[in-house]
Design a protein around this motif. Structure first.
Motif, PDB file in Angstrom:
ATOM      1  N   GLN A  53       1.333  -0.975   0.030  1.00  7.56           N
ATOM      2  CA  GLN A  53      -0.140  -0.053  -0.019  1.00  7.56           C
ATOM      3  C   GLN A  53       0.600   1.372   0.043  1.00  7.56           C
ATOM      4  O   GLN A  53       0.490   2.347  -0.794  1.00  7.56           O
ATOM      5  N   ILE A  54       1.825   1.160   1.018  1.00  7.56           N
ATOM      6  CA  ILE A  54       2.697   2.351   0.952  1.00  7.56           C
ATOM      7  C   ILE A  54       3.423   2.602  -0.511  1.00  7.56           C
ATOM      8  O   ILE A  54       3.462   3.858  -1.009  1.00  7.56           O
ATOM      9  N   ASN A  55       4.208   1.609  -1.216  1.00  6.19           N
ATOM     10  CA  ASN A  55       4.870   1.248  -2.322  1.00  6.19           C
ATOM     11  C   ASN A  55       3.435   1.574  -3.817  1.00  6.19           C
ATOM     12  O   ASN A  55       4.260   1.863  -4.884  1.00  6.19           O
ATOM     13  N   GLY A  56       1.909   1.845  -4.058  1.00  8.75           N
ATOM     14  CA  GLY A  56       1.135   1.644  -4.732  1.00  8.75           C
ATOM     15  C   GLY A  56       2.051   1.371  -5.982  1.00  8.75           C
ATOM     16  O   GLY A  56       1.514   1.009  -6.827  1.00  8.75           O
ATOM     17  N   PHE A  62      -3.653  -5.698  -4.784  1.00  3.45           N
ATOM     18  CA  PHE A  62      -4.662  -7.103  -5.004  1.00  3.45           C
ATOM     19  C   PHE A  62      -3.493  -8.303  -4.511  1.00  3.45           C
ATOM     20  O   PHE A  62      -4.890  -9.463  -3.644  1.00  3.45           O
ATOM     21  N   GLY A  63      -2.585  -8.508  -5.142  1.00  5.45           N
ATOM     22  CA  GLY A  63      -2.219  -9.979  -4.632  1.00  5.45           C
ATOM     23  C   GLY A  63      -2.054 -10.588  -2.471  1.00  5.45           C
ATOM     24  O   GLY A  63      -2.319 -11.392  -2.132  1.00  5.45           O
ATOM     25  N   GLY A  64      -1.560  -9.566  -2.161  1.00  4.21           N
ATOM     26  CA  GLY A  64      -1.745  -9.739  -0.427  1.00  4.21           C
ATOM     27  C   GLY A  64      -2.810  -9.420  -0.770  1.00  4.21           C
ATOM     28  O   GLY A  64      -2.806 -10.476   0.951  1.00  4.21           O
ATOM     29  N   VAL A  65      -4.015  -9.421  -0.618  1.00  5.12           N
ATOM     30  CA  VAL A  65      -5.461  -9.426  -0.325  1.00  5.12           C
ATOM     31  C   VAL A  65      -5.894 -10.641  -0.267  1.00  5.12           C
ATOM     32  O   VAL A  65      -6.979 -11.139   0.849  1.00  5.12           O
ATOM     33  N   LEU A 141      11.183  -8.114   0.818  1.00  2.00           N
ATOM     34  CA  LEU A 141      10.961  -9.010  -0.250  1.00  2.00           C
ATOM     35  C   LEU A 141       9.266  -8.003  -0.747  1.00  2.00           C
ATOM     36  O   LEU A 141       9.453  -7.854  -2.789  1.00  2.00           O
ATOM     37  N   THR A 142       9.133  -7.699  -0.489  1.00  2.00           N
ATOM     38  CA  THR A 142       8.063  -7.135  -1.097  1.00  2.00           C
ATOM     39  C   THR A 142       8.089  -6.234  -1.073  1.00  2.00           C
ATOM     40  O   THR A 142       7.263  -5.573  -2.493  1.00  2.00           O
ATOM     41  N   ASN A 143       9.383  -5.519  -1.078  1.00  2.00           N
ATOM     42  CA  ASN A 143       9.275  -3.691  -1.094  1.00  2.00           C
ATOM     43  C   ASN A 143      10.604  -4.208  -2.605  1.00  2.00           C
ATOM     44  O   ASN A 143      10.210  -3.560  -3.361  1.00  2.00           O
ATOM     45  N   PHE A 144      11.110  -4.859  -2.310  1.00  2.00           N
ATOM     46  CA  PHE A 144      12.039  -5.929  -3.769  1.00  2.00           C
ATOM     47  C   PHE A 144      10.847  -6.236  -5.090  1.00  2.00           C
ATOM     48  O   PHE A 144      10.869  -5.187  -6.128  1.00  2.00           O
ATOM     49  N   PHE A 145       9.917  -6.896  -4.802  1.00  2.00           N
ATOM     50  CA  PHE A 145       8.569  -6.774  -5.476  1.00  2.00           C
ATOM     51  C   PHE A 145       7.502  -5.873  -5.884  1.00  2.00           C
ATOM     52  O   PHE A 145       7.476  -5.693  -7.356  1.00  2.00           O
ATOM     53  N   ASN A 146       7.375  -4.504  -4.983  1.00  2.00           N
ATOM     54  CA  ASN A 146       7.013  -3.522  -5.719  1.00  2.00           C
ATOM     55  C   ASN A 146       7.867  -2.589  -6.606  1.00  2.00           C
ATOM     56  O   ASN A 146       7.038  -2.302  -7.348  1.00  2.00           O
ATOM     57  N   ARG A 147       8.966  -2.555  -6.312  1.00  2.00           N
ATOM     58  CA  ARG A 147       9.771  -2.023  -7.025  1.00  2.00           C
ATOM     59  C   ARG A 147       9.999  -2.528  -8.458  1.00  2.00           C
ATOM     60  O   ARG A 147       9.403  -1.649  -9.870  1.00  2.00           O
ATOM     61  N   ILE A 148      10.243  -3.665  -8.582  1.00  2.34           N
ATOM     62  CA  ILE A 148       9.824  -4.391 -10.018  1.00  2.34           C
ATOM     63  C   ILE A 148       8.520  -3.781 -10.343  1.00  2.34           C
ATOM     64  O   ILE A 148       8.406  -3.676 -11.548  1.00  2.34           O
ATOM     65  N   ASN A 149       7.622  -4.697  -9.777  1.00 13.23           N
ATOM     66  CA  ASN A 149       6.443  -4.300 -10.250  1.00 13.23           C
ATOM     67  C   ASN A 149       5.542  -3.050 -10.874  1.00 13.23           C
ATOM     68  O   ASN A 149       5.294  -2.611 -12.007  1.00 13.23           O
ATOM     69  N   THR A 150       5.999  -1.530  -9.963  1.00 11.22           N
ATOM     70  CA  THR A 150       5.426  -1.012 -10.212  1.00 11.22           C
ATOM     71  C   THR A 150       6.765  -0.414 -11.819  1.00 11.22           C
ATOM     72  O   THR A 150       5.914   0.581 -12.315  1.00 11.22           O
TER      73      THR A 150
END
Length: 160
Positions: A53-56, A62-65, A141-150
């Motif tokens: 959520q923080i990283n938008g 979606f995956g987290g929910v 890992l979440t921050n890692f994937f947030n950056r990849i996905n965004t």
């Protein structure tokens, strides 16, 4: 935003962790270790959701929910994660994990220590070293994937 357009959106490219298969092997090993770290899956999913959520990162939110619901999380609590400090639905242990998540995710927003001693001490009061390791790795890992996905504009609901 037009929801039809969002549902048909495609990423700029395939996820880099899939383009380089050895990368995904390593990532999967870390995830397995995280889930063996003695922290409830519900807390790990809340951590993942809050950082996303923080990283938008819509794909990770979606995956987290979706992941949290698979682990028994309620809509009531999921809707309140963004306002966890004010919401009455979270335990002290969950609040400590969420505070650590926010501090470790928002490191550029701080002057001084990235994670304040008060945040760290509260987390350490609720989790042992192995559990803290699992939470910190989940945050990373979440921050890692947030950056990849965004970066690649992975759409919410996309399946690899």
């Amino acid at each position: 935003m037009n929801t039809t357009a969002a549902s048909t959106a495609t990423a700029r490219m395939k996820n880099p962790a899939l383009v380089l298969p050895d990368a995904m092997k390593g990532i999967q090993n870390i995830y397995e270790a995280v889930y063996q770290g003695g922290v409830s899956p519900q807390i790990l999913e809340l951590v993942h959701l809050r950082a996303s959520q923080i990283n938008g990162c819509s794909a990770c939110v979606f995956g987290g929910v979706t992941g949290a619901k698979k682990h028994g999380e309620t809509d009531e609590r999921l809707h309140a994660v963004t306002a966890w400090r004010e919401a009455p639905f979270f335990t002290d242990e969950e609040r400590a994990a969420l505070a650590l998540t926010e501090a470790a995710t928002r490191i550029a927003d701080r002057s001084g220590k990235a994670v304040a001693d008060e945040v760290w001490d509260e987390a350490a009061d609720h989790f042992n070293e192995e559990q803290l390791s699992a939470i910190i790795l989940m945050i990373g890992l979440t921050n890692f994937f947030n950056r990849i996905n965004t970066t690649i504009e992975e759409p919410a609901g996309a399946s690899w």
